[in-house]
Design a protein around this motif. Structure first.
Motif, mmCIF file in Angstrom:
data_model
loop_
_atom_site.group_PDB
_atom_site.id
_atom_site.type_symbol
_atom_site.label_atom_id
_atom_site.label_comp_id
_atom_site.label_asym_id
_atom_site.label_seq_id
_atom_site.Cartn_x
_atom_site.Cartn_y
_atom_site.Cartn_z
ATOM 1 N N VAL A 1 0.856 -1.186 0.000
ATOM 2 C CA VAL A 1 0.000 0.000 0.000
ATOM 3 C C VAL A 1 0.890 1.234 0.000
ATOM 4 O O VAL A 1 1.845 1.313 0.783
ATOM 5 C CB VAL A 1 -0.916 0.030 1.235
ATOM 6 N N GLN A 2 0.586 2.183 -0.862
ATOM 7 C CA GLN A 2 1.312 3.447 -0.887
ATOM 8 C C GLN A 2 0.313 4.589 -0.960
ATOM 9 O O GLN A 2 -0.669 4.511 -1.700
ATOM 10 C CB GLN A 2 2.261 3.518 -2.097
ATOM 11 N N GLU A 3 0.565 5.638 -0.177
ATOM 12 C CA GLU A 3 -0.311 6.799 -0.242
ATOM 13 C C GLU A 3 -0.086 7.524 -1.558
ATOM 14 O O GLU A 3 1.059 7.729 -1.984
ATOM 15 C CB GLU A 3 -0.048 7.742 0.931
ATOM 16 N N ASP A 4 -1.171 7.912 -2.221
ATOM 17 C CA ASP A 4 -1.091 8.590 -3.506
ATOM 18 C C ASP A 4 -0.930 10.085 -3.272
ATOM 19 O O ASP A 4 -1.850 10.762 -2.822
ATOM 20 C CB ASP A 4 -2.358 8.316 -4.326
ATOM 21 N N ARG A 5 0.252 10.600 -3.587
ATOM 22 C CA ARG A 5 0.513 12.033 -3.411
ATOM 23 C C ARG A 5 0.798 12.686 -4.757
ATOM 24 O O ARG A 5 1.826 13.329 -4.964
ATOM 25 C CB ARG A 5 1.689 12.239 -2.448
ATOM 26 N N ASP A 6 -0.104 12.489 -5.672
ATOM 27 C CA ASP A 6 0.022 13.076 -6.995
ATOM 28 C C ASP A 6 -0.419 14.537 -6.931
ATOM 29 O O ASP A 6 -1.510 14.908 -7.364
ATOM 30 C CB ASP A 6 -0.830 12.300 -8.002
ATOM 31 N N VAL A 7 0.457 15.383 -6.367
ATOM 32 C CA VAL A 7 0.095 16.782 -6.124
ATOM 33 C C VAL A 7 0.048 17.597 -7.408
ATOM 34 O O VAL A 7 -0.484 18.711 -7.413
ATOM 35 C CB VAL A 7 1.106 17.432 -5.138
ATOM 36 N N GLU A 8 0.608 17.064 -8.495
ATOM 37 C CA GLU A 8 0.611 17.821 -9.744
ATOM 38 C C GLU A 8 -0.802 18.031 -10.284
ATOM 39 O O GLU A 8 -1.052 18.986 -11.024
ATOM 40 C CB GLU A 8 1.466 17.096 -10.782
ATOM 41 N N ARG A 9 -1.720 17.142 -9.903
ATOM 42 C CA ARG A 9 -3.079 17.286 -10.400
ATOM 43 C C ARG A 9 -3.865 18.327 -9.606
ATOM 44 O O ARG A 9 -4.988 18.664 -9.965
ATOM 45 C CB ARG A 9 -3.807 15.934 -10.320
ATOM 46 N N ILE A 10 -3.259 18.846 -8.537
ATOM 47 C CA ILE A 10 -3.931 19.823 -7.686
ATOM 48 C C ILE A 10 -3.424 21.224 -8.016
ATOM 49 O O ILE A 10 -2.240 21.515 -7.896
ATOM 50 C CB ILE A 10 -3.686 19.525 -6.193
ATOM 51 N N LYS A 11 -4.308 22.101 -8.444
ATOM 52 C CA LYS A 11 -3.991 23.493 -8.688
ATOM 53 C C LYS A 11 -4.659 24.321 -7.606
ATOM 54 O O LYS A 11 -5.872 24.506 -7.604
ATOM 55 C CB LYS A 11 -4.466 23.910 -10.081
ATOM 56 N N VAL A 12 -3.834 24.802 -6.660
ATOM 57 C CA VAL A 12 -4.368 25.446 -5.461
ATOM 58 C C VAL A 12 -5.238 26.646 -5.792
ATOM 59 O O VAL A 12 -6.334 26.811 -5.245
ATOM 60 C CB VAL A 12 -3.204 25.867 -4.530
ATOM 61 N N GLY A 13 -4.775 27.513 -6.694
ATOM 62 C CA GLY A 13 -5.555 28.699 -7.040
ATOM 63 C C GLY A 13 -6.910 28.352 -7.627
ATOM 64 O O GLY A 13 -7.926 28.957 -7.289
ATOM 65 N N GLU A 14 -6.917 27.357 -8.519
ATOM 66 C CA GLU A 14 -8.160 26.912 -9.150
ATOM 67 C C GLU A 14 -9.109 26.320 -8.121
ATOM 68 O O GLU A 14 -10.321 26.584 -8.128
ATOM 69 C CB GLU A 14 -7.824 25.880 -10.222
ATOM 70 N N MET A 15 -8.544 25.521 -7.191
ATOM 71 C CA MET A 15 -9.362 24.919 -6.143
ATOM 72 C C MET A 15 -9.973 25.981 -5.243
ATOM 73 O O MET A 15 -11.145 25.915 -4.880
ATOM 74 C CB MET A 15 -8.525 23.942 -5.322
ATOM 75 N N ALA A 16 -9.150 26.971 -4.859
ATOM 76 C CA ALA A 16 -9.625 28.027 -3.955
ATOM 77 C C ALA A 16 -10.754 28.829 -4.600
ATOM 78 O O ALA A 16 -11.752 29.151 -3.948
ATOM 79 C CB ALA A 16 -8.473 28.951 -3.577
ATOM 80 N N GLN A 17 -10.611 29.140 -5.892
ATOM 81 C CA GLN A 17 -11.647 29.919 -6.582
ATOM 82 C C GLN A 17 -12.938 29.123 -6.701
ATOM 83 O O GLN A 17 -14.036 29.651 -6.499
ATOM 84 C CB GLN A 17 -11.150 30.312 -7.974
ATOM 85 N N THR A 18 -12.810 27.824 -7.024
ATOM 86 C CA THR A 18 -13.991 26.962 -7.134
ATOM 87 C C THR A 18 -14.694 26.832 -5.789
ATOM 88 O O THR A 18 -15.925 26.897 -5.701
ATOM 89 C CB THR A 18 -13.588 25.566 -7.640
#
Length: 410
Positions: free
Chosen positions: A385-402
């Motif tokens: 088991v490995q934790e999935d830390r694919d942070v590249e798919r996360i865009k903080v600015g886009e998330m915050a605006q949404t």
């Protein structure tokens, strides 16, 4: 909750109990006390596998037993520290000065990031206020260092015990209010208490206490210091109480929406999105699927448009009994779905923490938008088991605006 909130709450408890005898130094010792339970994160350095961290974080150091047993122990150690005069050494004062500057700097940095991500004028104003606070902070630290030989404190063992007791108690109480949950009955039970009424990061709970402590720092008389501290604690407590009311509204909307749409369910959970308690999420369990939806208290219509998600629980039938999988199942508490990937691995989505705030036209599939994700693999007969830390798919600015737009009912 987050480390800044825990340190702030501990600082408030510290001044409430020791402020009259120790002055502003009570803020520091309280902040340290409020941070102690979270030192369990260092256990991960000695674990054979990262998945064990799910078990040991918010475990014994967040329990009722720890609160009762550790409080007098830390109280006695603190009493000896001041009786022996160790607090007067130059090295100790340098360490404390460094800690204060780092802690205050983290608060300013967090407020700056909040301002940047939300474009909030209120957060921007707080950044300015706290930035100016560096001047009196540095002057106070300089004074304490130059006059360290004359520093005298006389809290009793009872005072110290009460301070640590309140710092430890309030720490796991607010942790239990989050979706992550807390094992308060350790070592007798690993049941996680989770009220799901506040996110792990909510400035509307933390900032009132910070402002109260800033007021303490500037006030000269103890009566005014006590007023500011109690004011911050009271506002934060009232806000925490209001989150249960918001949750009750969300529960009614969920129940009515399920009935109107004819969805037969076995159970559901509701929990707020990050940084607020206006926008809520729900995950509904049925016999063959899950339903996910959001509702803002500012929405014009009290209804939820659900997204149906497959369970796919049979994908892990062949791994039943694997220790790492058992930990994930325990942590998910019945709320998880599985996605088989092209390479044969399986994505384990923990549904208790909700989805990322991504726009509707995002290229990320719905079932892959969950925050807590793990990858299940098998190689040469070895399950892992490995934790999935694919942070590249996360865009903080886009998330915050949404997130902001959805909070406003859009």
């Amino acid at each position: 909750m987050d480390s800044i909130t825990q340190a702030t709450l501990g600082a408030a408890m510290g001044h409430a109990v020791l402020g009259e005898k120790m002055g502003n130094k009570a803020i520091l010792v309280g902040a340290i006390a409020g941070t102690i339970p979270d030192l369990d994160i260092f256990s991960r350095l000695f674990l054979d596998h990262q998945v064990y961290g799910l078990v040991y974080h918010r475990g014994i150091t967040h329990s009722i037993i720890f609160t009762l047993v550790a409080s007098p122990i830390f109280a006695w150690l603190s009493l000896q520290y001041y009786k022996q005069g160790w607090h007067k050494s130059a090295m100790t004062q340098k360490v404390l000065t460094t800690w204060w500057l780092l802690f205050y700097g983290v608060i300013v940095a967090a407020l700056f990031y909040l301002t940047y991500s939300t474009q909030s004028l209120v957060a921007g104003g707080l950044v300015g206020i706290f930035a100016l606070g560096f001047i009196p902070l540095i002057n106070s630290l300089k004074y304490n260092y130059e006059h360290r030989a004359s520093i005298q404190y006389d809290p009793s063992l009872r005072n110290w015990t009460l301070m640590f007791f309140l710092a430890f108690l309030t720490h796991w109480i607010i942790d239990a209010c989050t979706a992550y949950g807390t094992q308060i009955f350790e070592p007798f039970s690993r049941y996680r208490v989770a009220f799901n009424n506040i996110s792990i990061l909510d400035p509307l709970y933390t900032v009132p206490m910070i402002i109260g402590l800033v007021g303490v720092f500037f006030a000269k008389k103890y009566t005014k210091q006590r007023f500011w501290n109690y004011l911050g604690i009271s506002i934060a407590t009232l806000y925490m109480a209001s989150t249960f009311y918001g949750k009750s509204i969300m529960n009614k909307v969920v129940a009515n929406s399920l009935q109107e749409q004819g969805i037969e369910y076995t159970e559901y959970i509701t929990y707020p999105t990050i940084l607020n308690t206006v926008l809520w999420q729900t995950t509904v369990a049925t016999d063959d699927a899950y339903y996910y939806g959001t509702y803002s208290l500012l929405d014009k219509q009290p209804t939820i448009e659900f997204i149906k998600l497959p369970k796919n629980h049979t994908l892990i039938d062949k791994y039943q009994g694997e220790e790492y999988l058992n930990i994930l199942l325990w942590f998910a508490n019945g709320y998880y779905n599985l996605i088989e990937q092209p390479d044969g691995s399986i994505t384990f989505n923990n549904l208790r923490f909700g989805m990322m705030g991504v726009p509707e036209d995002s290229t990320i599939p719905l079932e892959d938008r969950y925050i807590f994700r793990f990858i299940l693999t098998e190689k040469d007969g070895h399950f892992d088991v490995q934790e999935d830390r694919d942070v590249e798919r996360i865009k903080v600015g886009e998330m915050a605006q949404t997130l902001w737009n959805r909070i406003k009912g859009k």
